[in-house]
Write a protein that holds these residues in place. Structure first.
Motif, PDB file in Angstrom:
ATOM      1  N   GLY A  70     -20.128   5.995 -36.832  1.00 42.17           N
ATOM      2  CA  GLY A  70     -19.117   4.967 -36.743  1.00 42.17           C
ATOM      3  C   GLY A  70     -17.839   5.542 -36.926  1.00 42.17           C
ATOM      4  N   PHE A  71     -17.080   5.969 -36.062  1.00 44.29           N
ATOM      5  CA  PHE A  71     -15.725   6.544 -36.162  1.00 44.29           C
ATOM      6  C   PHE A  71     -14.643   5.572 -36.073  1.00 44.29           C
ATOM      7  CE2 PHE A  71     -16.623  11.203 -36.689  1.00 44.29           C
ATOM      8  CZ  PHE A  71     -15.728  11.580 -37.407  1.00 44.29           C
ATOM      9  N   ASP A  72     -15.023   4.268 -35.629  1.00 48.52           N
ATOM     10  CA  ASP A  72     -14.072   3.180 -35.448  1.00 48.52           C
ATOM     11  C   ASP A  72     -13.750   2.701 -36.792  1.00 48.52           C
ATOM     12  OD1 ASP A  72     -12.489   1.032 -35.085  1.00 48.52           O
ATOM     13  OD2 ASP A  72     -13.748  -0.120 -33.851  1.00 48.52           O
ATOM     14  N   LEU A  73     -12.750   3.423 -37.676  1.00 48.17           N
ATOM     15  CA  LEU A  73     -12.500   3.317 -38.920  1.00 48.17           C
ATOM     16  C   LEU A  73     -11.691   2.100 -39.264  1.00 48.17           C
ATOM     17  CD1 LEU A  73     -11.510   7.102 -39.994  1.00 48.17           C
ATOM     18  CD2 LEU A  73     -13.911   5.957 -39.972  1.00 48.17           C
ATOM     19  N   ARG A  74     -11.124   1.772 -38.222  1.00 48.05           N
ATOM     20  CA  ARG A  74     -10.258   0.592 -38.395  1.00 48.05           C
ATOM     21  C   ARG A  74     -10.876  -0.826 -38.321  1.00 48.05           C
ATOM     22  NH1 ARG A  74      -4.933   2.630 -37.073  1.00 48.05           N
ATOM     23  NH2 ARG A  74      -5.244   5.004 -36.113  1.00 48.05           N
ATOM     24  N   LYS A  75     -11.827  -0.895 -37.645  1.00 45.44           N
ATOM     25  CA  LYS A  75     -12.752  -1.991 -37.570  1.00 45.44           C
ATOM     26  C   LYS A  75     -14.156  -1.758 -37.714  1.00 45.44           C
ATOM     27  CE  LYS A  75     -12.820  -6.473 -34.830  1.00 45.44           C
ATOM     28  NZ  LYS A  75     -12.282  -7.044 -33.405  1.00 45.44           N
ATOM     29  N   PRO A  76     -14.743  -1.428 -38.581  1.00 44.22           N
ATOM     30  CA  PRO A  76     -16.264  -1.100 -38.601  1.00 44.22           C
ATOM     31  C   PRO A  76     -17.077  -2.245 -38.333  1.00 44.22           C
ATOM     32  CG  PRO A  76     -14.940  -0.391 -40.608  1.00 44.22           C
ATOM     33  CD  PRO A  76     -14.067  -1.435 -39.954  1.00 44.22           C
ATOM     34  N   PRO A 121     -15.294   2.436 -45.863  1.00 44.65           N
ATOM     35  CA  PRO A 121     -14.134   1.445 -46.360  1.00 44.65           C
ATOM     36  C   PRO A 121     -13.141   1.796 -45.337  1.00 44.65           C
ATOM     37  CG  PRO A 121     -15.057   2.226 -48.426  1.00 44.65           C
ATOM     38  CD  PRO A 121     -15.648   2.767 -47.141  1.00 44.65           C
ATOM     39  N   VAL A 122     -12.340   0.671 -44.761  1.00 44.16           N
ATOM     40  CA  VAL A 122     -10.847   1.182 -43.918  1.00 44.16           C
ATOM     41  C   VAL A 122      -9.950   1.714 -44.604  1.00 44.16           C
ATOM     42  CG1 VAL A 122      -9.271  -0.186 -42.528  1.00 44.16           C
ATOM     43  CG2 VAL A 122     -11.557  -1.094 -42.847  1.00 44.16           C
ATOM     44  N   PRO A 123      -9.725   2.808 -44.157  1.00 44.58           N
ATOM     45  CA  PRO A 123      -8.433   3.658 -45.095  1.00 44.58           C
ATOM     46  C   PRO A 123      -7.162   3.506 -44.340  1.00 44.58           C
ATOM     47  CG  PRO A 123      -9.384   5.012 -42.926  1.00 44.58           C
ATOM     48  CD  PRO A 123     -10.225   3.900 -43.201  1.00 44.58           C
ATOM     49  N   PRO A 124      -6.211   3.834 -45.352  1.00 44.41           N
ATOM     50  CA  PRO A 124      -4.720   3.384 -44.582  1.00 44.41           C
ATOM     51  C   PRO A 124      -4.243   4.427 -43.496  1.00 44.41           C
ATOM     52  CG  PRO A 124      -4.676   4.430 -46.794  1.00 44.41           C
ATOM     53  CD  PRO A 124      -6.012   4.533 -46.268  1.00 44.41           C
ATOM     54  N   ASN A 125      -5.085   5.590 -43.346  1.00 42.86           N
ATOM     55  CA  ASN A 125      -4.572   6.655 -42.286  1.00 42.86           C
ATOM     56  C   ASN A 125      -5.686   7.203 -41.531  1.00 42.86           C
ATOM     57  OD1 ASN A 125      -5.433   7.735 -44.594  1.00 42.86           O
ATOM     58  ND2 ASN A 125      -3.999   9.515 -44.501  1.00 42.86           N
ATOM     59  N   PRO A 126      -6.448   6.334 -40.671  1.00 43.02           N
ATOM     60  CA  PRO A 126      -7.545   6.722 -40.060  1.00 43.02           C
ATOM     61  C   PRO A 126      -7.058   8.037 -39.247  1.00 43.02           C
ATOM     62  CG  PRO A 126      -7.375   4.290 -39.907  1.00 43.02           C
ATOM     63  CD  PRO A 126      -6.122   5.111 -40.533  1.00 43.02           C
ATOM     64  N   ALA A 127      -5.972   7.949 -38.520  1.00 46.24           N
ATOM     65  CA  ALA A 127      -5.509   9.239 -37.451  1.00 46.24           C
ATOM     66  C   ALA A 127      -5.615  10.407 -38.395  1.00 46.24           C
ATOM     67  CB  ALA A 127      -4.427   8.815 -36.680  1.00 46.24           C
ATOM     68  N   GLU A 128      -4.650  10.430 -39.565  1.00 48.87           N
ATOM     69  CA  GLU A 128      -4.665  11.602 -40.263  1.00 48.87           C
ATOM     70  C   GLU A 128      -5.909  12.207 -40.664  1.00 48.87           C
ATOM     71  OE1 GLU A 128      -2.962   8.789 -40.313  1.00 48.87           O
ATOM     72  OE2 GLU A 128      -0.838   9.734 -39.827  1.00 48.87           O
ATOM     73  N   LEU A 129      -6.800  11.301 -41.017  1.00 51.40           N
ATOM     74  CA  LEU A 129      -8.148  11.705 -41.666  1.00 51.40           C
ATOM     75  C   LEU A 129      -9.003  12.360 -40.652  1.00 51.40           C
ATOM     76  CD1 LEU A 129      -9.454   8.851 -43.903  1.00 51.40           C
ATOM     77  CD2 LEU A 129      -8.351  10.865 -44.752  1.00 51.40           C
ATOM     78  N   ILE A 130      -8.888  11.916 -39.383  1.00 48.73           N
ATOM     79  CA  ILE A 130      -9.600  12.649 -38.307  1.00 48.73           C
ATOM     80  C   ILE A 130      -8.999  13.820 -37.948  1.00 48.73           C
ATOM     81  CG2 ILE A 130     -10.211  12.253 -35.854  1.00 48.73           C
ATOM     82  CD1 ILE A 130     -10.086   9.246 -36.088  1.00 48.73           C
TER      83      ILE A 130
END
Length: 792
Positions: free
Chosen positions: A622-628, A671-680
């Motif tokens: 589940g790489f949809d970190l913004r809307k799991p 959990p939804v992180p504040p910076n999904p793109a940076e984590l990826i």
């Protein structure tokens, strides 16, 4: 795989006739409803609307023969009188369409009462004329209320029921011939033909009538009349009128033509009547003188007992009589010239001038002027009699009359001068004769003088009587310059409306065309992807498979009902993936879409499940970190997951969890992180994929929509193939333009399209029933349940 970067969803495309045929066939009931409504309306219009007819007649204007060799004939030959004829035609059209002429026609017709027959159930009505079984005789001394319907129902040969509704609320039985009196009505009703009237008790015995306002009726018929000149023969006018009762229209047209011709004849007769009036005035004067002289002659002969003259006296008297006749002619000329002078002095005189030939006055140029003047005056008087407007033709005629008056004035002066010269010569000769008479005895001289006066008056009286008779004959023999060519006949009517066949044809066109137009407009305005051709026209990216509509009502239908058609769809996708991945090392599949709601998570879960069911060790990430959402479908906690692993809080084995489906593991988003793109973009993501490729046969990546965030583009470098989810009737055609752009810019590799949520309809059968996934040589067929068996 490269795609054409210039693909444009607005490109010109051919019309798919087969597509629209099946669309129309699928919506057949709308065509049936619309056609039924349209044909019903056409039937009602044809059945209950009052028919409108048109009828025509024709008249010839200016029916004057041009004398051969005359100046008018020469002008005609040269074609110079065409403008004059055109002007006359315009004048005659103005007269025919005038209020005054319509008034004269209406006043001579029995149009004061309109009769209407009421149809069955009082739905249809039709106006009648001369076929009504009764006649209304109004009291002319009382003003009747106009346009108010008075109903009559015939009860028997002797009685009828009279009804006046609304404000009067009158309903009473009456006898035919009995007078009905009311404040606003006073009339009696009699049978049209009481001897031949046969009463029949039926619904059609109901009628109504109303009194017409004469002024409104005149204006109505005036407005209805249309006068058209014949293009080839401009002297022929066609009179055409429209209305509801053909017989009534024919009667009006014929009466109008009759009044029109009579009006022209009346104007022509004015000239003859003026001649008669002029002669009558002269006869009165001459008759008195003649009576006096006759008495003197009788008294002289009685007193002197002399009956006649001697031989010499008779000879002198004959010579004297000849000269007196010559003098008489000059006196008549003088009187005629005086008459014209007085006429020209009266500027308001609108009567025609007496023609000089009617008094035996020989003056060709004067006669031509008088004739021309009278013709123009006749036209002017007729136009003024039927119109109050100062038209261009009236102005032209007035100017021409003024010029003719000047010419007449000059001719009269010249004529009088010549006449005076003749009179002087005659007087000289008379003096010579009188000298000879003076040598006769006294009684003979006196008798000659008396006889001379008597003969003079008698000759003048006889001459005037002859001319009066000639003028009377000329008046009686006058005919109008205009005549009826074809009278109006009810047999030649033409129905204008309702046009029954045309109405049914129009109903057929509208009944079929309106639903078709609505369907075409809806289809034109529809920007959603409807079928395979919408994709093929706008992109070269292959369609890897299609997924049917989920009828199982579960998020993992391939596991719940493995024999369903949607499960077979995912098997086809699984098979086609073998031709995309080529070998076992390339086993990472990323699923994304352009916007949310297109079903990428649903497709990812079921693709992972169908792979696991094929004994493939499969991991769903589940790489949809913004809307799991994956954890919800598998009912697993989401407190740890990909997001916590990427920041180093958890290890790989901590977040990878087995499911109740054999061979299927999931890695929830966490959990939804504040910076999904940076984590990826961190090294941890790369390490995680290295680990998972070593431990699983297939890795399925669920990502957020690529058109909204860049997460999927960042993950694209870890995937072996990328699948864009397009949902039928949900995804916009603009999605394909976006996918083309990504492919052209090489931002994702090995892009394939998966069409989701296909709802197969009968008219789409030819579109979705085959061919999806043809790019890899495989189609698919969906299964249906039939008594527990699975049919291919």
């Amino acid at each position: 795989m490269e795609t054409n970067p210039q693909h444009n969803i607005y490109q010109e495309e051919s019309i798919d006739i087969k597509k629209y045929f099946f669309k129309f066939l699928f919506n057949w009931y709308w065509f049936a409803i619309a056609l039924g409504i349209a044909l019903s309306i056409a039937y009602m219009v044809n059945r209950y609307s009052e028919p409108t007819y048109t009828i025509s007649s024709s008249v010839i204007i200016g029916n004057n023969e041009v004398e051969a060799g005359s100046i008018n004939a020469l002008i005609s030959e040269l074609g110079m009188n065409r403008r004059r004829l055109r002007s006359e035609v315009v004048n005659e059209i103005t007269i025919l369409k005038s209020y005054s002429l319509a008034k004269q026609a209406i006043e001579q017709l029995d149009f004061g009462v309109t009769y209407v027959s009421v149809g069955r159930r009082e739905i249809a009505e039709s106006k009648i004329y001369h076929t009504n079984p009764f006649i209304v005789i109004p009291d002319s001394s009382i003003k009747q209320q106009n346009r108010y319907p008075i109903y009559v129902k015939i009860l028997s040969k002797t009685h009828f029921l009279l009804e006046i509704n609304d404000q009067y609320n009158i309903k009473q039985e009456m006898k035919f011939g009995e007078t009905f009196k009311h404040n606003n009505f006073n009339f009696k009703i009699v049978l049209s033909d009481p001897e031949n009237f046969k009463f029949e008790d039926k619904l059609s015995n109901k009628y109504y009538f109303y009194f017409n306002n004469k002024n409104s009726l005149i204006k109505q018929y005036q407005a209805k009349l249309n006068v058209v000149p014949n293009e080839e023969r401009g002297s022929i006018l066609t009179l055409r009128i429209t209305g509801f009762v053909p017989e009534k229209m024919a009667v009006y047209l014929n009466k109008l033509s009759e009044v029109y011709i009579q009006s022209d004849l009346n104007e022509k007769n004015k000239q003859a009547q003026n001649t008669i009036n002029f002669i009558d005035e002269q006869l009165k004067i001459i008759l008195d003188s003649l009576n006096r002289v006759e008495r003197r002659l009788q008294d002289f002969r009685t007193a002197n007992q002399i009956l006649d003259l001697g031989q010499k006296g008779n000879m002198l008297f004959e010579n004297l009589n000849l000269m007196q006749k010559s003098k008489l002619e000059t006196e008549i000329n003088d009187r005629y010239y005086d008459y014209i002078e007085n006429y020209l002095l009266e500027k308001t005189n609108q009567e025609p001038i007496i023609n000089p030939t009617s008094l035996n006055i020989t003056n060709p140029s004067l006669e031509s002027l008088v004739k021309n003047y009278n013709e123009k005056l006749l036209n002017l008087n007729r136009i003024k009699a039927y119109t109050n407007k100062l038209t261009a033709n009236i102005k032209i005629l007035q100017q021409e009359l003024n010029l003719l008056k000047e010419g007449l004035n000059e001719k009269v002066k010249t004529g009088k001068n010549l006449n005076h010269i003749n009179q002087e010569q005659i007087n000289k000769e008379l003096l010579e004769i009188e000298k000879e008479i003076s040598k006769l005895p006294q009684n003979e001289r006196n008798l000659i003088n008396i006889k001379r006066e008597y003969e003079l008056n008698n000759d003048l009286y006889t001459f005037l009587l002859e001319k009066r008779a000639e003028a009377g004959i000329a008046k009686a023999s006058n005919i109008s310059n205009n005549k009826v060519l074809d009278p109006a006949m009810p047999e030649n009517i033409r129905m204008l409306s309702p046009k029954r066949s045309k109405n049914y044809t129009l109903a057929l066109i509208l009944g079929l065309g309106f639903p078709a137009l609505i369907i075409l407009i809806v289809d034109f305005l529809n920007t959603k992807i409807e079928n395979k051709k919408d994709i093929e026209r706008n992109t070269n990216i292959p369609i890897i498979a299609t997924i049917g509509h989920n009828e199982v009502h579960n998020d993992i239908p391939v596991y719940i009902d493995p024999k369903s058609s949607i499960a077979e769809s995912f098997r086809t996708l699984r098979t086609n993936l073998q031709y995309v991945l080529h070998n076992e090392d390339k086993n990472t599949i990323m699923l994304t879409s352009t916007i949310s709601g297109e079903g990428k998570t649903f497709a990812a879960i079921n693709l992972a499940t169908i792979l696991a069911m094929a004994n493939k060790k499969t991991l769903l990430i589940g790489f949809d970190l913004r809307k799991p959402s994956i954890h919800k479908m598998f009912e697993t906690p989401n407190d740890i997951g990909v997001s916590t692993m990427l920041i180093g809080q958890n290890k790989y084995d901590d977040i990878i969890k087995p499911t109740h489906i054999e061979n299927l593991w999931i890695a929830p988003s966490g959990p939804v992180p504040p910076n999904p793109a940076e984590l990826i973009e961190t090294k941890a993501t790369e390490n995680f994929f290295v680990y998972t490729k070593e431990h699983f046969d297939f890795i399925i990546i669920d990502t957020p929509p690529v058109a909204i965030v860049t997460d999927a583009l960042l993950l694209g470098k870890y995937s072996d193939t990328n699948i864009f989810i397009i949902r039928q009737k949900y995804s916009s055609k603009h999605v394909l333009e976006f996918i083309n752009k990504i492919s052209h810019e090489n931002r994702l590799k090995k892009i394939n399209i998966l069409v989701n949520d296909i709802k197969i309809k009968k008219y789409y059968g030819y579109e979705y029933g085959y061919g999806y996934g043809y790019g890899y040589g495989y189609g698919y067929n969906y299964y249906s349940k039939d008594k527990g068996k699975i049919k291919l």
